[in-house]
Scaffold this active site. Structure first.
Site, PDB file in Angstrom:
ATOM      1  N   GLU A 133      -3.184   7.596  -3.958  1.00 29.75           N
ATOM      2  CA  GLU A 133      -3.201   6.337  -3.217  1.00 29.75           C
ATOM      3  C   GLU A 133      -3.074   5.178  -4.207  1.00 29.75           C
ATOM      4  O   GLU A 133      -3.866   5.092  -5.148  1.00 29.75           O
ATOM      5  CB  GLU A 133      -4.520   6.227  -2.437  1.00 29.75           C
ATOM      6  CG  GLU A 133      -4.593   5.014  -1.544  1.00 29.75           C
ATOM      7  CD  GLU A 133      -5.947   4.917  -0.833  1.00 29.75           C
ATOM      8  OE1 GLU A 133      -6.986   4.875  -1.527  1.00 29.75           O
ATOM      9  OE2 GLU A 133      -5.961   4.885   0.405  1.00 29.75           O
ATOM     10  N   TYR A 169       0.874  -1.175   0.000  1.00 29.87           N
ATOM     11  CA  TYR A 169       0.000   0.000   0.000  1.00 29.87           C
ATOM     12  C   TYR A 169       0.906   1.218   0.000  1.00 29.87           C
ATOM     13  O   TYR A 169       1.867   1.279   0.765  1.00 29.87           O
ATOM     14  CB  TYR A 169      -0.885   0.006   1.252  1.00 29.87           C
ATOM     15  CG  TYR A 169      -1.681   1.288   1.418  1.00 29.87           C
ATOM     16  CD1 TYR A 169      -2.970   1.402   0.912  1.00 29.87           C
ATOM     17  CD2 TYR A 169      -1.120   2.389   2.070  1.00 29.87           C
ATOM     18  CE1 TYR A 169      -3.685   2.580   1.046  1.00 29.87           C
ATOM     19  CE2 TYR A 169      -1.833   3.577   2.207  1.00 29.87           C
ATOM     20  CZ  TYR A 169      -3.114   3.667   1.695  1.00 29.87           C
ATOM     21  OH  TYR A 169      -3.817   4.841   1.831  1.00 29.87           O
TER      22      TYR A 169
END
Ligand code: GDP
Ligand code: MN
Length: 396
Positions: A206, A118
């Site tokens: 993101e 992530y």
């Protein structure tokens, strides 16, 4: 402003950031054509069809599917296009799918030597800096990781007035457990990601998952980008990425009239000047036993036209049972607002919900005279408490 995954990836690519390659399609025919193109250009044999909506969690909602030929890609696309996709982020109503991204499969079936990370860059308001937030646990909700395995989340603050230092890229790559060639791939990826973030005036990027492939490449598989609306004037190319289909139609209409409007779920519409007073007014509505149907700041330059537009927008919401107008005339002149209310009554016609009006400040007396003389059934309030009481009796 939010943009689609495929648009975010194109920003990344223009800064040399490697991404899972793909092309967008709006019809099944286009899907077959671009799948063929992927095959020619990248030797792709397995395709991933990804619904393009402004919401995450698509994988869980059936918005990410695999196909094994251009023909199958077209078939999957034709089923996905036009469907209403419900994901954990769309709410129960879901979002219609108007575009799909046909991408190369980068997980290479059967290969186990892959890792999902992530990676995000966002604004840390407390620190007053940007921050890289990243984790070894990619591919799942970061909120879930934060809850179950907080030690797997790392942060690296970056001074916005300077840059991302090389040693910081190395810290991140090291914390992700990378060594050798793929370590260098990651530091290069991070440099490009930072460039993309700063030069597009983004407030969030993101990447989840960020993939380490079995052949040791680092690729953005997903991409969520939020751009700073206030900087869009500097980026006409990015401003053109706006997709009005993804936005609340009432909010779009409001922005066209230069109104700051956010739809909420309550029953009392409110029209206020100034964001601070608008927040206080929403508290007031809550205290009086109602709940706000919207946030609406008509701004410092409110006049008859903006007030009328505001009324129109508030009245589109069928939940609205009463409207509270709370204006403090500083730069705004109360008589202009009053004229707007009267105009709105005339042109919209048939306003049946009770309207409670509190106008204080510049030209409040003239405003009162205008409203009194108009013969309209407007409930006048003089103070905050008075307004709260009148909202309460209007609701009961
Ligand atoms: P999101 O669910 O909206 O966050 O969409 P993502 O783009 O993150 O995709 C969801 C999931 O689909 C990923 O976490 C992967 O597990 C899977 N996925 C995405 N791309 C590929 C691919 O190329 N091959 C395979 N096998 N799975 C993929
Ligand atoms: Mn994702």
């Amino acid at each position: 402003m939010n943009i689609h995954e495929y648009q975010g990836k194109s920003i990344l690519q223009s800064h040399g950031v490697p991404v899972q390659e793909g092309f967008v399609a709006e019809t099944a025919e286009q899907a077959a054509i671009v799948a063929e193109e992927l095959r020619k250009k990248f030797g792709t044999e397995i395709f991933v069809i990804k619904a393009q909506i402004h919401a995450g969690g698509r994988g869980k909602g059936g918005g990410v599917k695999i196909a094994r030929s251009p023909a199958e890609a077209a078939e999957v696309a034709s089923r996905m296009l036009g469907m209403t996709l419900v994901t954990p982020q769309t709410g129960p109503a879901g979002k219609p799918v108007r575009k799909v991204l046909i991408a190369q499969d980068v997980y290479y079936e059967g290969e186990s030597d892959i890792r999902e990370f992530y990676m995000s860059i966002l604004l840390d308001r407390k620190r007053g800096s940007y921050v890289f937030m990243y984790s070894t646990e990619g591919g799942m909700d970061i909120e879930e990781v934060a809850e179950k395995k907080p030690e797997a989340i790392f942060t690296e603050p970056v001074d916005a007035t300077c840059c991302l230092h090389d040693f910081q890229k190395r810290i991140i790559a090291f914390n992700l457990g990378l060594r050798g060639k793929v370590f260098r791939e990651m530091t290069r990826f991070l440099g490009g990601l930072w460039d993309a973030f700063i030069s597009s005036d983004a407030s969030l990027i993101e990447i989840n998952p960020l993939l380490k492939t079995s052949d040791d490449r680092i690729l953005a598989v997903d991409c969520k980008v939020t751009l700073d609306d206030n900087a869009l004037f500097r980026h006409p190319d990015l401003a053109a990425m706006r997709d009005l289909n993804e936005e609340d139609p009432t909010e779009v209409e409001a922005s066209e009239s230069s109104l700051n409007y956010v739809k909420l779920d309550g029953d009392v519409g409110c029209m206020v000047n100034g964001a601070g007073l608008a927040m206080a007014t929403m508290d007031l509505i809550q205290l009086s036993g109602g709940s706000p149907a919207n946030f609406l700041d008509v701004g410092g330059g409110a006049n008859a036209t903006t007030v009328e537009a505001g009324f129109r927008i508030i009245l589109k919401d069928p939940n609205v049972k009463a409207i509270l107008v709370n204006i403090f005339g500083g730069i705004v002149r109360c008589d202009r607002v009053a004229a707007g209310i009267i105009e709105a009554y005339k042109t919209i016609g048939n306003i049946t919900v009770p309207v409670i009006v509190r106008l204080q400040g510049t030209n409040a007396t003239e405003a009162k005279e205008l409203i009194d003389g108009s013969g309209l059934k407007v409930i006048a309030a003089s103070t905050f408490t008075d307004a709260a009481g009148k909202v309460r009796s209007a609701l009961s």
